[in-house]
Design an enzyme around this catalytic site. Structure first.
Site, short mmCIF file in Angstrom:
data_model
loop_
_atom_site.label_atom_id
_atom_site.label_comp_id
_atom_site.label_asym_id
_atom_site.label_seq_id
_atom_site.Cartn_x
_atom_site.Cartn_y
_atom_site.Cartn_z
N ARG A 68 -11.80 -54.59 -8.33
CA ARG A 68 -13.07 -55.28 -8.10
C ARG A 68 -13.57 -56.07 -9.30
O ARG A 68 -14.05 -57.18 -9.14
CB ARG A 68 -14.12 -54.28 -7.62
CG ARG A 68 -13.79 -53.80 -6.21
CD ARG A 68 -14.71 -52.74 -5.77
NE ARG A 68 -14.58 -51.60 -6.67
CZ ARG A 68 -15.18 -50.46 -6.53
NH1 ARG A 68 -16.00 -50.28 -5.53
NH2 ARG A 68 -15.01 -49.48 -7.36
N GLU A 105 -16.00 -38.81 -15.36
CA GLU A 105 -16.69 -37.63 -14.86
C GLU A 105 -15.73 -36.65 -14.19
O GLU A 105 -16.01 -35.48 -14.06
CB GLU A 105 -17.84 -38.01 -13.92
CG GLU A 105 -17.48 -38.92 -12.78
CD GLU A 105 -17.51 -40.40 -13.13
OE1 GLU A 105 -17.46 -41.20 -12.20
OE2 GLU A 105 -17.58 -40.78 -14.32
#
Length: 181
Positions: A68, A105
Site C-alpha cells: 500500500r 506489536e
C-alpha cells in the site's frame, strides 16, 4: 484543503471490525484505490500539502512493508517531478543494502534500503498509507538517517491517534490526511 475533497477520500476508507484479530478496527483503503476519482483526489491533496510545505525535495521515500505505501509514493513523486525510493522487506532489494530490525506489536520485522538510494543531505519525504504504533515509520527514518538524508516529513493517509505512533517520531515533522481514534 477543501472539505469536499477530503470527504471524498474519507468516504472511501472502509472499516473492518475484528480484523486481523478481535478488537482491532482495520481501516481499508482498497475502495479508495478502486475509485479513480477518489484516488486522484488523494494524490491531489498530498501533492498540494507537499508543494505548500517544501519548496525543495529530492525524493519521495515509500515504505513498502506491504504494497500500500508503494501504491501512493510513485504517483506522488511523479506529480512532483522527483524520484521515488523504496524501503522494502529484507531480501527484496538487489545490491548493497542498509538494514534494520525493529519490533512490531506482534513480533519483529526487518526493512532495507539500497545503500546508494540517497546521497548525504538529500531532502526526502517518507510516505505510507497508515501510521499505527509507529514502528515501521521509525525504522524507515533510522535507515534514512544512516544514509544521512534530510527527512523533511513523514506523511500518511491515515493516522490511528489512539496508538500514539506519531509521538515516537520525536522531532521529525509528521502529517496525516485523516485521523481516527
Amino acid at each position: 484543503m477543501s472539505e469536499e475533497r477530503l470527504r471524498r477520500v474519507r468516504d472511501r476508507v472502509r472499516p473492518f471490525p475484528d480484523f486481523p484479530e478481535p478488537g482491532v478496527l482495520f481501516r481499508d483503503i482498497s475502495p479508495l484505490l478502486k475509485d479513480p476519482v477518489a484516488f486522484r483526489t488523494l494524490i491531489d491533496l498530498l501533492e498540494d500539502h507537499v508543494r505548500a510545505s517544501f519548496p525543495k525535495i529530492d525524493f519521495i521515500v515509500g515504505e513498502c512493508l506491504d504494497s500500500r505505501g508503494f501504491l501512493i509514493g510513485p504517483p506522488l513523486a511523479q506529480r512532483l517531478g522527483i524520484g521515488f525510493v523504496p524501503v522494502r522487506k529484507k531480501g527484496k532489494l538487489p545490491g548493497p543494502t542498509e538494514g534494520i530490525s525493529y519490533s512490531l506489536e506482534y513480533g519483529k520485522a526487518e526493512l532495507e534500503i539500497q545503500s546508494d538510494a540517497v546521497e548525504p543531505g538529500q531532502k526526502v519525504v517518507i510516505v505510507d498509507d497508515l501510521l499505527a504504533t509507529g514502528g515501521t515509520m521509525c525504522a524507515a527514518c533510522e535507515l534514512l538517517k544512516r544514509l544521512k538524508a534530510e527527512i523533511l516529513e513523514c506523511l500518511v493517509i491515515i493516522e490511528l491517534k489512539a496508538l500514539k505512533g506519531s509521538g515516537k517520531l520525536n522531532s521529525i515533522p509528521f502529517y496525516s490526511l485523516l485521523q481516527y481514534d
